[in-house]
Design an enzyme around this catalytic site. Structure first.
Site, short mmCIF file in Angstrom:
data_model
loop_
_atom_site.label_atom_id
_atom_site.label_comp_id
_atom_site.label_asym_id
_atom_site.label_seq_id
_atom_site.Cartn_x
_atom_site.Cartn_y
_atom_site.Cartn_z
N ASN A 116 0.88 -1.16 0.00
CA ASN A 116 0.00 0.00 0.00
C ASN A 116 0.92 1.22 0.00
O ASN A 116 1.51 1.55 1.03
CB ASN A 116 -0.90 -0.02 1.25
CG ASN A 116 -1.74 1.23 1.36
OD1 ASN A 116 -1.82 2.03 0.42
ND2 ASN A 116 -2.36 1.42 2.52
N TRP A 117 1.03 1.83 -1.16
CA TRP A 117 1.95 2.96 -1.27
C TRP A 117 1.41 4.22 -0.59
O TRP A 117 2.14 5.19 -0.40
CB TRP A 117 2.21 3.27 -2.75
CG TRP A 117 3.16 2.32 -3.42
CD1 TRP A 117 3.95 1.38 -2.81
CD2 TRP A 117 3.44 2.23 -4.82
NE1 TRP A 117 4.70 0.72 -3.75
CE2 TRP A 117 4.42 1.22 -4.98
CE3 TRP A 117 2.97 2.90 -5.95
CZ2 TRP A 117 4.92 0.87 -6.25
CZ3 TRP A 117 3.47 2.56 -7.20
CH2 TRP A 117 4.43 1.56 -7.34
N LYS A 118 0.11 4.24 -0.29
CA LYS A 118 -0.52 5.44 0.30
C LYS A 118 -0.30 6.64 -0.62
O LYS A 118 -0.32 6.47 -1.84
CB LYS A 118 0.00 5.67 1.72
CG LYS A 118 -0.09 4.37 2.56
CD LYS A 118 0.21 4.55 4.01
CE LYS A 118 0.07 3.20 4.72
NZ LYS A 118 0.25 3.32 6.18
N HIS A 147 -9.22 1.54 5.03
CA HIS A 147 -7.94 1.68 5.72
C HIS A 147 -8.12 2.59 6.94
O HIS A 147 -8.91 3.54 6.89
CB HIS A 147 -6.88 2.26 4.77
CG HIS A 147 -5.50 2.15 5.33
ND1 HIS A 147 -5.01 3.06 6.25
CD2 HIS A 147 -4.53 1.23 5.15
CE1 HIS A 147 -3.79 2.69 6.59
NE2 HIS A 147 -3.47 1.58 5.94
N GLU A 199 -6.46 4.96 7.99
CA GLU A 199 -6.24 6.38 7.70
C GLU A 199 -7.50 7.00 7.10
O GLU A 199 -7.81 8.17 7.36
CB GLU A 199 -5.03 6.54 6.76
CG GLU A 199 -3.73 6.22 7.51
CD GLU A 199 -2.63 5.60 6.67
OE1 GLU A 199 -2.70 5.64 5.43
OE2 GLU A 199 -1.69 5.03 7.27
N GLU A 241 -4.98 -4.71 10.56
CA GLU A 241 -3.90 -3.76 10.79
C GLU A 241 -4.13 -3.05 12.13
O GLU A 241 -4.92 -2.10 12.19
CB GLU A 241 -3.87 -2.70 9.68
CG GLU A 241 -3.71 -3.30 8.29
CD GLU A 241 -3.16 -2.26 7.31
OE1 GLU A 241 -2.09 -2.52 6.76
OE2 GLU A 241 -3.78 -1.21 7.13
N GLY A 264 3.15 2.27 10.71
CA GLY A 264 4.13 3.33 10.54
C GLY A 264 4.87 3.69 11.82
O GLY A 264 5.55 4.71 11.88
N SER A 270 3.87 -2.18 10.18
CA SER A 270 5.32 -2.31 10.33
C SER A 270 5.83 -3.71 9.98
O SER A 270 6.76 -4.21 10.61
CB SER A 270 5.76 -1.93 11.75
OG SER A 270 5.44 -0.56 11.98
N GLY A 307 3.08 -1.11 4.09
CA GLY A 307 3.18 0.30 3.73
C GLY A 307 4.61 0.66 3.38
O GLY A 307 5.08 0.44 2.26
N GLY A 308 5.35 1.18 4.36
CA GLY A 308 6.71 1.68 4.14
C GLY A 308 7.62 0.74 3.35
O GLY A 308 8.30 1.17 2.41
P1 13P Z 1 3.47 0.35 7.51
O1 13P Z 1 3.91 -0.98 6.90
O2 13P Z 1 4.22 1.51 6.98
O3 13P Z 1 3.39 0.27 8.99
O4 13P Z 1 1.95 0.56 6.99
C1 13P Z 1 1.04 -0.45 7.13
C2 13P Z 1 -0.20 -0.07 6.40
O5 13P Z 1 -0.91 0.83 6.83
C3 13P Z 1 -0.52 -0.78 5.17
O6 13P Z 1 -1.81 -0.51 4.74
#
Ligand code: 13P
Length: 251
Positions: free
Chosen positions: A9-11, A95, A97, A167, A173, A213, A234-235
């Site tokens: 998930n590149w966000k 998500h 967010e 999640e 993050g 993470s 994500g990251g």
């Molecule tokens: P991180 O892997 O950066 O913690 O993000 C997880 C995430 O929100 C994937 O949707």
């Protein structure tokens, strides 16, 4: 049985050019990987070229959101018809967010789930508790509510098509991963809720990813758990080599 899926998930990251560069590198790295599904969630602006960049490879493209109407006066929104038309195969929904910053409710997310299924794409339905919920002993209750809300009104056949991403919000993050034991316990409770809703056969077919993470150095232990069927990353999905290292941990 259920499929392991590693999704990125590149966000709100990557220009179109950066997206195409990463995907061109990734598709070479993952050539021949067929036991694990590979998905990258990209921002709307990069979707068209992202789909073209991975054409003919084993990498699939996800959108990170959708509006649950086919067309109409919804300024600034993107419909499932438009995503399907581009060749998008997955859509990340609910998500944390979006729940937090855009106040998305379980009812609205459920509309999106239905719209995505109606257009033959796969929803990746995100759920998860906040730190205060976990500390107050409300983890299972919160996840149950989000599962019940997201899957509301679906048949077992429809439910089987959904990917769930658990999640824990406190792990996103932050560098704080749930321990494999904590993650497994929560995944098991989520599958139990799905069993109550749809029966064991359906619940056993639903892929439940862990997200928060997940990195090359902790993926193997998490993915070894009985009810963890992949990851939403994500990251560590922003660099092709990091993401590939997580895929390797799932093989
Ligand atoms: P991180 O892997 O950066 O913690 O993000 C997880 C995430 O929100 C994937 O949707």
């Amino acid at each position: 049985m259920r499929k392991t899926i590693i999704a990125g998930n590149w966000k709100m990251n990557k220009t179109n050019k950066e997206a195409v560069e990463m995907l061109t590198e990734l598709k070479e790295l993952v050539k021949g990987v067929d036991s694990v599904g590979i998905v990258i969630g990209a921002p709307f602006t990069a979707l068209s070229d992202a789909v073209k960049a991975v054409e003919g490879s084993n990498v699939k493209i996800a959108a990170e959101n959708v509006y649950p109407k086919d067309s109409g006066a919804y300024t600034g929104e993107v419909s499932p018809v438009m995503l399907k038309d581009l060749g998008v195969e997955y859509v990340i929904l609910g998500h944390s967010e979006r729940r937090e910053y855009f106040k998305e409710s379980d009812e609205f997310i459920n509309e999106k789930v239905k719209a995505v299924l109606a257009h033959g794409m796969t929803p990746i339905l995100c759920i998860g508790e906040k730190l205060e919920d976990r500390e107050a002993g409300r983890t299972d209750e919160v996840n149950k509510t989000q599962i019940r809300g997201g899957f509301a009104g679906l048949t077992g056949e429809e439910a089987k098509k959904i990917v769930v991403a658990y999640e824990p919000v406190w792990a996103i993050g932050t560098g704080k991963t749930a321990t494999p034991e904590i993650a497994q316990e929560t995944h098991k409770a989520i599958r139990q809720e799905l069993t109550e809703m749809f029966g064991e056969e359906v619940a056993n077919e639903i892929t439940i990813q862990y997200g928060g993470s997940m990195k090359p150095n902790n993926a193997k232990e998490l993915l070894a758990q009985a009810d963890i069927d992949g990851g939403l990353i994500g990251g560590a999905s922003l660099k092709a080599t990091d993401f590939y290292d997580i895929i390797k941990a799932a093989l």
